[in-house]
Design an enzyme around this catalytic site. Structure first.
Site, PDB file in Angstrom:
ATOM      1  CD  GLU A  75      65.428-122.999 145.171  1.00  0.00           C
ATOM      2  OE1 GLU A  75      65.719-124.107 145.154  1.00  0.00           O
ATOM      3  OE2 GLU A  75      65.426-122.060 144.054  1.00  0.00           O
ATOM      4  CD  GLU A 104      69.746-120.258 142.850  1.00  0.00           C
ATOM      5  OE1 GLU A 104      69.557-120.948 142.152  1.00  0.00           O
ATOM      6  OE2 GLU A 104      69.794-120.225 144.051  1.00  0.00           O
TER       7      GLU A 104
END
Length: 483
Positions: free
Chosen positions: A123, A268
C-alpha cells in the site's frame, strides 16, 4: 460394452458433472500470514495449519528465510513481500538482482518453494503516507522485474504491488464513475501499464470494516453479503454489497485508462474481532462466511464475472502491530495468536466444514499475573503501573464494547499486568509492579475475556524477535522506579 460397465461409466460421468455443478469454484482461497507478533508460531506449525485448512495460497509481507524454508515442498503458492522501507534501496538494479537471488531464486531452486509473486511494497500510495513512496515504488518494481527476467524467472514469478482502495474514487459515488485518484493518477496509470505490459496482476485491498469504522453514517448492512442492504442502482446494475461496488469501481477505473483486461487479485479482505464496537467474532464470522459464500459460485462481480482470486486478512492475530489506525489492528486473524479458531468458518476446504486449529503448540507454564487481592484500586502506583504495562504489552481488548469491556477496575488492571507478564515470558520481575502484582495458577479469564497464556518463544535462526532478557528487563524496571 456390457450394461453393467455402461451403467458404471454413466454414473461416473454424472458424478463428475455433479461435482462441477455444485462444488465451490473459488480460485483457491489464500491467506495473509503476518509476523508482527511478540511470539510467533513456529513456521512449520503455520505451514501445517495452512495445509490442514485447505488454504492453497499464502501472502507474506517479507521474505523471511525461516518462513520460506518451511514452505519448501509444501505445494502452497507463495507471494513474497518487499517492505516499503526497502523500496528506495531497490532503485538500484544491482540491489534488486541481489534481492531476487537471495529471496527468490535460492528458495525456488534449493528449497522447492512455489513462489509465484513478488509484492513490491505494501500500500505504498496510501493517503496517510503523504507521498513518501510515490517516487520509489515504480523504479523498484521495474528493477525487480528486470532481475526476475535475468534470473530466468520472468514467466514463473510475477511482480505486483498491493494497493489500498483509496487509489481510486468515483465522481458520482457509483462504480461507473470510477477513476484513479486525481492527485496520483499519473503514478497509478504508469504502474498499471507496466503490470499490463508484463502480464502481471493488479492487487487491491478492500475493507468494508474500515468504511464502517471511519464513517458513522455508513449503512451497516451494505458491508455484508446477506442482501439486506438497499441496492445501489448503477444504470440498471444493482449492487447489494460494498465489496462488489468497490471492486467494480476499480474495474471501471482500469477500463477508462485502457487496461480493462488486467487481472485483479484481492490482496486483503477480512473483518477484525476485537478493539472496536463493530469488531467482534459474530460480525467477523458473518462477513467472512458471507464473502466465502459470495465467491464460491464463481460468478465474480457484475463488471468482472468469473472466479475471484483472494487472500483473507488474516490468518493469525498479531499483537505487535501498530495501533495507529485503531485498536482493531491486532485482531484481524481468523485464528488467535496460538492458532485457535475464533468462530466457525467454512472455507469449503475441510471435511469438518470448520477451521482446524494449529497442532503441537507449546505453551509456557499455566500461570498468570494479576493484581494482588489486598491491593487497593486507588493506590497511587496503579495508574503508572497500568500505563507502563499497556505501553509495552497489548491492552487493545480493554475498552467500550470489546471482548474484555465488561471487566471491573480490578479486572482491567489484572489484564494489563498479565499481558506484560506473558509477553515477557513470565519472568518473575515482570509481575512486580511496585509490589502490586502476584502470580496465580487459577485462570482469571471470564466470559468473552481471555487472559492470554503465552506460547513458547520462537527464535528462528537464533534471532530474538521480541520480549526482554532477564537482565534487560531488570534494568528497565530499575530505571522506571527511579524516574
Amino acid at each position: 460394452m456390457g450394461l453393467f460397465s455402461f451403467s458404471r461409466l454413466l454414473f461416473g460421468v454424472l458424478f463428475v458433472v455433479a461435482l462441477l455443478l455444485f462444488s465451490p469454484v473459488v480460485s483457491g482461497i489464500g491467506a495473509n500470514w503476518g509476523t508482527q507478533s511478540t511470539h510467533r508460531l513456529p513456521p512449520e506449525i503455520v505451514v501445517r495449519l495452512l495445509k490442514d485448512n485447505g488454504i492453497q495460497k499464502v501472502k507474506l509481507f517479507d521474505a523471511d528465510y525461516e518462513t520460506l524454508k518451511a514452505l519448501g515442498k509444501s505445494g502452497l503458492e507463495v507471494m513474497v513481500g518487499i517492505p516499503n522501507d526497502m523500496l528506495s534501496t531497490l532503485g538500484s538494479l544491482k540491489a534488486a538482482e541481489k534481492w531476487v537471488s537471495k529471496n527468490v531464486s535460492v528458495h525456488i531452486s534449493n528449497n522447492k518453494v512455489n513462489i509465484r509473486y513478488v509484492a513490491v511494497g505494501n500500500e505504498p500510495y496510501l493517503t496517510t503516507y503523504n507521498g513518501t513512496y510515490l517516487k520509489t515504488t515504480f523504479p523498484a518494481m521495474q528493477n525487480i522485474q528486470t532481475a526476475l527476467v535475468k534470473a530466468g524467472l520472468g514467466n514463473q514469478v510475477k511482480v505486483t504491488c498491493p494497493l489500498n482502495a483509496d487509489v481510486y474514487e468515483s465522481a458520482n459515488s457509483l462504480p461507473s464513475g470510477g477513476d484513479f485518484r486525481a492527485d496520483i493518477h499519473g503514478y497509478v496509470s504508469q504502474l498499471v501499464k507496466f503490470l499490463s505490459d508484463n502480464g502481471c496482476p493488479f492487487t487491491i485491498n478492500i475493507y468494508p470494516f474500515i468504511s464502517l469504522y471511519i464513517d458513522s453514517d455508513f449503512p451497516v448492512e451494505y458491508a455484508f453479503f446477506d442482501g439486506n442492504a438497499t441496492p445501489l442502482n448503477d444504470g440498471g446494475t444493482m449492487y447489494t454489497n460494498m465489496f462488489d461496488a468497490n471492486h467494480d469501481t476499480l474495474v471501471w477505473a482500469l477500463q477508462k485508462n485502457g487496461f480493462g483486461n488486467v487481472p485483479i487479485i484481492i490482496g486483503e479482505i477480512g473483518w477484525p474481532t476485537d478493539g472496536d464496537r463493530n469488531a467482534n467474532a459474530q460480525l467477523a464470522q458473518r462477513f467472512n462466511q458471507g464473502f466465502m459464500q459470495h465467491i464460491s459460485a464463481g460468478k465474480g462481480t457484475p463488471m468482472r464475472p468469473g472466479p475471484v482470486d483472494a487472500y483473507l486478512f488474516s490468518l493469525i492475530d498479531e499483537d505487535a502491530k501498530s495501533v495507529r489506525p485503531g485498536n482493531f489492528e491486532r485482531h484481524w486473524g481468523i485464528l488467535t495468536y496460538d492458532g485457535l479458531p475464533k468462530y466457525i468458518l467454512n472455507l469449503g476446504t475441510t471435511n469438518s466444514g470448520s477451521l482446524v486449529p494449529a497442532r503441537n503448540v507449546k505453551y509456557l507454564e499455566r500461570k498468570w499475573c494479576v493484581l494482588k487481592p489486598n491491593a487497593k484500586v486507588d493506590d497511587p502506583q496503579i495508574a503508572p503501573s497500568m500505563s507502563y504495562a499497556c505501553g509495552l504489552a497489548d491492552c487493545t481488548s480493554l475498552g467500550y464494547q470489546t471482548s474484555c469491556g465488561g471487566l471491573d477496575a480490578r479486572g482491567n488492571i489484572s489484564y494489563a499486568f498479565n499481558s506484560y507478564y506473558q509477553i515477557n515470558n513470565q519472568l518473575d520481575d515482570a509481575c512486580k509492579f511496585q509490589g502490586l502484582g502476584t502470580v496465580t495458577k487459577s485462570d482469571p479469564s471470564t466470559g468473552t475475556c481471555r487472559f492470554g497464556l503465552m506460547i513458547q518463544p520462537y527464535y528462528g535462526g537464533a534471532e530474538r524477535k521480541h520480549g526482554y532478557t532477564r537482565t534487560a528487563l531488570a534494568l528497565i524496571l530499575f530505571l522506571w522506579t527511579i524516574l
